[in-house]
Design a protein around this motif. Sequence first.
Motif, PDB file in Angstrom:
ATOM      1  N   ASN A 169      66.064  17.948  42.078  1.00 22.73           N
ATOM      2  CA  ASN A 169      66.482  16.809  43.088  1.00 22.73           C
ATOM      3  C   ASN A 169      67.792  16.106  42.312  1.00 22.73           C
ATOM      4  O   ASN A 169      67.691  15.815  41.314  1.00 22.73           O
ATOM      5  N   VAL A 170      68.696  15.962  43.370  1.00 22.74           N
ATOM      6  CA  VAL A 170      69.901  15.125  42.985  1.00 22.74           C
ATOM      7  C   VAL A 170      70.234  14.020  43.940  1.00 22.74           C
ATOM      8  O   VAL A 170      69.573  14.186  45.127  1.00 22.74           O
ATOM      9  N   HIS A 171      70.946  12.856  43.216  1.00 24.00           N
ATOM     10  CA  HIS A 171      71.502  11.858  44.271  1.00 24.00           C
ATOM     11  C   HIS A 171      72.929  11.680  43.679  1.00 24.00           C
ATOM     12  O   HIS A 171      72.975  11.108  42.597  1.00 24.00           O
ATOM     13  N   TYR A 172      73.802  12.321  44.261  1.00 24.79           N
ATOM     14  CA  TYR A 172      75.273  12.205  43.767  1.00 24.79           C
ATOM     15  C   TYR A 172      75.743  10.768  44.027  1.00 24.79           C
ATOM     16  O   TYR A 172      75.290  10.207  44.986  1.00 24.79           O
ATOM     17  N   LYS A 173      77.021  10.447  43.425  1.00 18.84           N
ATOM     18  CA  LYS A 173      77.609   9.386  43.624  1.00 18.84           C
ATOM     19  C   LYS A 173      78.101   9.220  45.120  1.00 18.84           C
ATOM     20  O   LYS A 173      78.511  10.042  45.782  1.00 18.84           O
ATOM     21  N   CYS A 174      77.946   7.972  45.641  1.00 17.09           N
ATOM     22  CA  CYS A 174      78.218   7.598  46.868  1.00 17.09           C
ATOM     23  C   CYS A 174      79.679   7.240  47.207  1.00 17.09           C
ATOM     24  O   CYS A 174      80.714   7.338  46.305  1.00 17.09           O
ATOM     25  N   CYS A 175      80.348   7.054  48.419  1.00 17.85           N
ATOM     26  CA  CYS A 175      81.294   6.663  48.675  1.00 17.85           C
ATOM     27  C   CYS A 175      82.574   7.416  48.310  1.00 17.85           C
ATOM     28  O   CYS A 175      82.505   8.529  48.274  1.00 17.85           O
ATOM     29  N   GLY A 176      83.866   7.013  48.825  1.00 15.59           N
ATOM     30  CA  GLY A 176      85.135   7.372  48.387  1.00 15.59           C
ATOM     31  C   GLY A 176      86.276   7.551  49.678  1.00 15.59           C
ATOM     32  O   GLY A 176      85.657   6.679  50.737  1.00 15.59           O
ATOM     33  N   ASP A 177      87.277   8.268  49.775  1.00 12.07           N
ATOM     34  CA  ASP A 177      88.256   7.997  50.806  1.00 12.07           C
ATOM     35  C   ASP A 177      88.414   9.328  51.157  1.00 12.07           C
ATOM     36  O   ASP A 177      89.339   9.402  52.060  1.00 12.07           O
ATOM     37  N   GLY A 178      87.725  10.360  50.976  1.00 11.44           N
ATOM     38  CA  GLY A 178      87.809  11.557  51.702  1.00 11.44           C
ATOM     39  C   GLY A 178      88.748  12.567  50.784  1.00 11.44           C
ATOM     40  O   GLY A 178      88.802  13.728  51.195  1.00 11.44           O
ATOM     41  N   GLN A 179      89.352  12.098  49.846  1.00 12.89           N
ATOM     42  CA  GLN A 179      90.551  12.736  48.977  1.00 12.89           C
ATOM     43  C   GLN A 179      89.757  13.046  47.850  1.00 12.89           C
ATOM     44  O   GLN A 179      89.625  12.197  46.943  1.00 12.89           O
ATOM     45  N   ILE A 184      90.932  12.252  37.835  1.00  7.25           N
ATOM     46  CA  ILE A 184      90.915  11.014  38.045  1.00  7.25           C
ATOM     47  C   ILE A 184      89.625  10.577  37.862  1.00  7.25           C
ATOM     48  O   ILE A 184      88.788  10.788  38.781  1.00  7.25           O
ATOM     49  N   SER A 185      89.130  10.078  36.723  1.00  5.08           N
ATOM     50  CA  SER A 185      87.509   9.857  36.559  1.00  5.08           C
ATOM     51  C   SER A 185      86.988   8.792  37.736  1.00  5.08           C
ATOM     52  O   SER A 185      85.888   9.130  37.710  1.00  5.08           O
ATOM     53  N   GLU A 189      84.891  11.259  44.922  1.00  2.00           N
ATOM     54  CA  GLU A 189      84.896  12.680  45.139  1.00  2.00           C
ATOM     55  C   GLU A 189      84.915  13.547  43.866  1.00  2.00           C
ATOM     56  O   GLU A 189      84.363  14.579  43.760  1.00  2.00           O
ATOM     57  N   TYR A 190      85.860  13.115  42.713  1.00  2.00           N
ATOM     58  CA  TYR A 190      85.954  13.826  41.695  1.00  2.00           C
ATOM     59  C   TYR A 190      84.674  13.713  40.759  1.00  2.00           C
ATOM     60  O   TYR A 190      84.208  14.737  40.253  1.00  2.00           O
ATOM     61  N   ARG A 191      83.969  12.705  40.885  1.00  2.00           N
ATOM     62  CA  ARG A 191      82.764  12.525  40.322  1.00  2.00           C
ATOM     63  C   ARG A 191      81.793  13.588  40.711  1.00  2.00           C
ATOM     64  O   ARG A 191      80.897  14.089  40.046  1.00  2.00           O
ATOM     65  N   ARG A 192      81.694  13.680  42.169  1.00  2.00           N
ATOM     66  CA  ARG A 192      80.856  14.554  42.839  1.00  2.00           C
ATOM     67  C   ARG A 192      81.247  15.946  42.662  1.00  2.00           C
ATOM     68  O   ARG A 192      80.183  16.821  42.402  1.00  2.00           O
ATOM     69  N   PHE A 193      82.488  16.113  42.466  1.00  2.00           N
ATOM     70  CA  PHE A 193      83.038  17.665  41.988  1.00  2.00           C
ATOM     71  C   PHE A 193      82.622  17.884  40.698  1.00  2.00           C
ATOM     72  O   PHE A 193      81.932  19.379  40.492  1.00  2.00           O
ATOM     73  N   GLN A 194      82.707  16.946  39.636  1.00  8.13           N
ATOM     74  CA  GLN A 194      82.223  17.326  38.513  1.00  8.13           C
ATOM     75  C   GLN A 194      80.708  17.543  38.330  1.00  8.13           C
ATOM     76  O   GLN A 194      80.105  18.351  37.542  1.00  8.13           O
ATOM     77  N   SER A 195      80.150  16.787  38.978  1.00  9.30           N
ATOM     78  CA  SER A 195      78.375  16.869  39.217  1.00  9.30           C
ATOM     79  C   SER A 195      78.244  18.294  39.594  1.00  9.30           C
ATOM     80  O   SER A 195      77.346  18.924  39.076  1.00  9.30           O
ATOM     81  N   SER A 196      78.820  18.944  40.569  1.00  9.93           N
ATOM     82  CA  SER A 196      78.529  20.078  41.102  1.00  9.93           C
ATOM     83  C   SER A 196      78.916  20.974  40.040  1.00  9.93           C
ATOM     84  O   SER A 196      78.297  22.296  39.867  1.00  9.93           O
ATOM     85  N   LYS A 197      80.021  21.091  39.392  1.00  8.29           N
ATOM     86  CA  LYS A 197      80.412  21.761  38.419  1.00  8.29           C
ATOM     87  C   LYS A 197      79.429  22.016  37.232  1.00  8.29           C
ATOM     88  O   LYS A 197      79.037  23.113  36.889  1.00  8.29           O
ATOM     89  N   TYR A 198      79.128  20.834  36.751  1.00  7.06           N
ATOM     90  CA  TYR A 198      78.346  21.073  35.329  1.00  7.06           C
ATOM     91  C   TYR A 198      76.724  21.340  35.973  1.00  7.06           C
ATOM     92  O   TYR A 198      76.201  22.108  35.270  1.00  7.06           O
ATOM     93  N   LEU A 199      76.246  20.923  37.014  1.00  4.35           N
ATOM     94  CA  LEU A 199      74.863  21.368  37.511  1.00  4.35           C
ATOM     95  C   LEU A 199      74.771  23.013  37.650  1.00  4.35           C
ATOM     96  O   LEU A 199      74.028  23.572  37.245  1.00  4.35           O
ATOM     97  N   LYS A 200      76.030  23.679  38.360  1.00  5.78           N
ATOM     98  CA  LYS A 200      76.293  24.932  38.373  1.00  5.78           C
ATOM     99  C   LYS A 200      76.191  25.455  37.087  1.00  5.78           C
ATOM    100  O   LYS A 200      75.493  26.553  36.810  1.00  5.78           O
ATOM    101  N   LYS A 201      76.842  25.028  36.136  1.00  5.20           N
ATOM    102  CA  LYS A 201      77.041  25.593  34.833  1.00  5.20           C
ATOM    103  C   LYS A 201      75.639  25.547  34.264  1.00  5.20           C
ATOM    104  O   LYS A 201      75.032  26.542  33.613  1.00  5.20           O
ATOM    105  N   PHE A 202      74.894  24.571  34.391  1.00  6.12           N
ATOM    106  CA  PHE A 202      73.536  24.662  33.991  1.00  6.12           C
ATOM    107  C   PHE A 202      72.437  25.614  34.427  1.00  6.12           C
ATOM    108  O   PHE A 202      71.830  26.476  33.916  1.00  6.12           O
ATOM    109  N   ILE A 203      72.539  25.628  35.754  1.00  7.14           N
ATOM    110  CA  ILE A 203      71.867  26.814  36.523  1.00  7.14           C
ATOM    111  C   ILE A 203      72.010  28.009  36.288  1.00  7.14           C
ATOM    112  O   ILE A 203      71.190  29.080  35.830  1.00  7.14           O
TER     113      ILE A 203
END
Length: 317
Positions: A169-179, A184-185, A189-203
């Motif tokens: 079960n996940v709830h990623y960071k909200c909001c952003g400007d579409g880019q 850029i920490s 969007e980069y935080r959501r990208f990092q979430s996907s990256k590390y979650l995939k690594k874990f799985i």
Amino acid sequence: MIIRLLILFKIIFLGCAIEQPYESNSFTNEENINFDLPNLGSDQTFDIMTWNIENFPKTNKTSFYLESIINTLNIDLIALQEITDQNEFNNLVSNLNGNWLGFRSENTSYGELAYLINQDNLTLIQNPYNLTSSYFPDLSSSDFEYIFSYRAPFILKINFQNKDYIIINVHYKCCGDGQLENEISYDEEYRRFQSSKYLKKFIDGEFSDKSVIILGDFNDNINDDIDNNVFIEFINDYNNYYFADTDIANGSTSNWSFPTWPSHLDHILITNELFNSYNNDMIFTFKIDNYIGWNFYETYISDHRPVIIRISEYLNL
């Protein structure tokens, strides 16, 4: 994506073209409501729902209405987001019909992740637990919490009809400007990208040969262009992962999970062990507002619609 800078433009110039939530059968009486809702589950399928229950409980009537809804739907497992009150959550679990278990990721006033588990149909293998930074040597604890927006993925091991499943079960960071602004920490969007990256690594490391279902409020569109797609790590590994709700995301706005924007933010991602365990008729956004009216639903329950998948090991696809 939810792009804050374009809100006024979209309201003024695009409002007439957007398919609005259905308003028939809108309830006004707050007491003694019998929701005429469909039975969505079956004894033959593992019926799973992801549902962002906005700031649960939104009102002092929310739990009462939610009990009635859940008791009608015949769902086996519900992954919840934005559960802010432990006592109200405990009361909800206690008042559901049947033999339900409830788990919340943390006992805080923050919008935590949670599970509702129908033990009439499921066997709990292990109590759910939070993913931690200990799985990632290159991440500090504070960086891990920041990337996942202080809502660590909540992991459950469950059995349905003698088959084991891993639910995340996940709830990623909200909001952003579409880019997606790489490296850029503070970029959402980069935080959501990092979430996907590390979650995939874990799985990949822990559950490479398991039937895994990742679901929740991902707070982004899965059909964004490649350069700005925060899920590209999963999408590129198409032999092992697939967003089961892809056709919903690519289809009519009337079927999207966040209709007031509109956008489709709530997803169900599966691993290849489950590719042949569902078809497109077995995953859908439950447009509950068609039955009780959007105004009532948004006032008392949530601004997100639930998304449901029905899993079967006996399909001939």
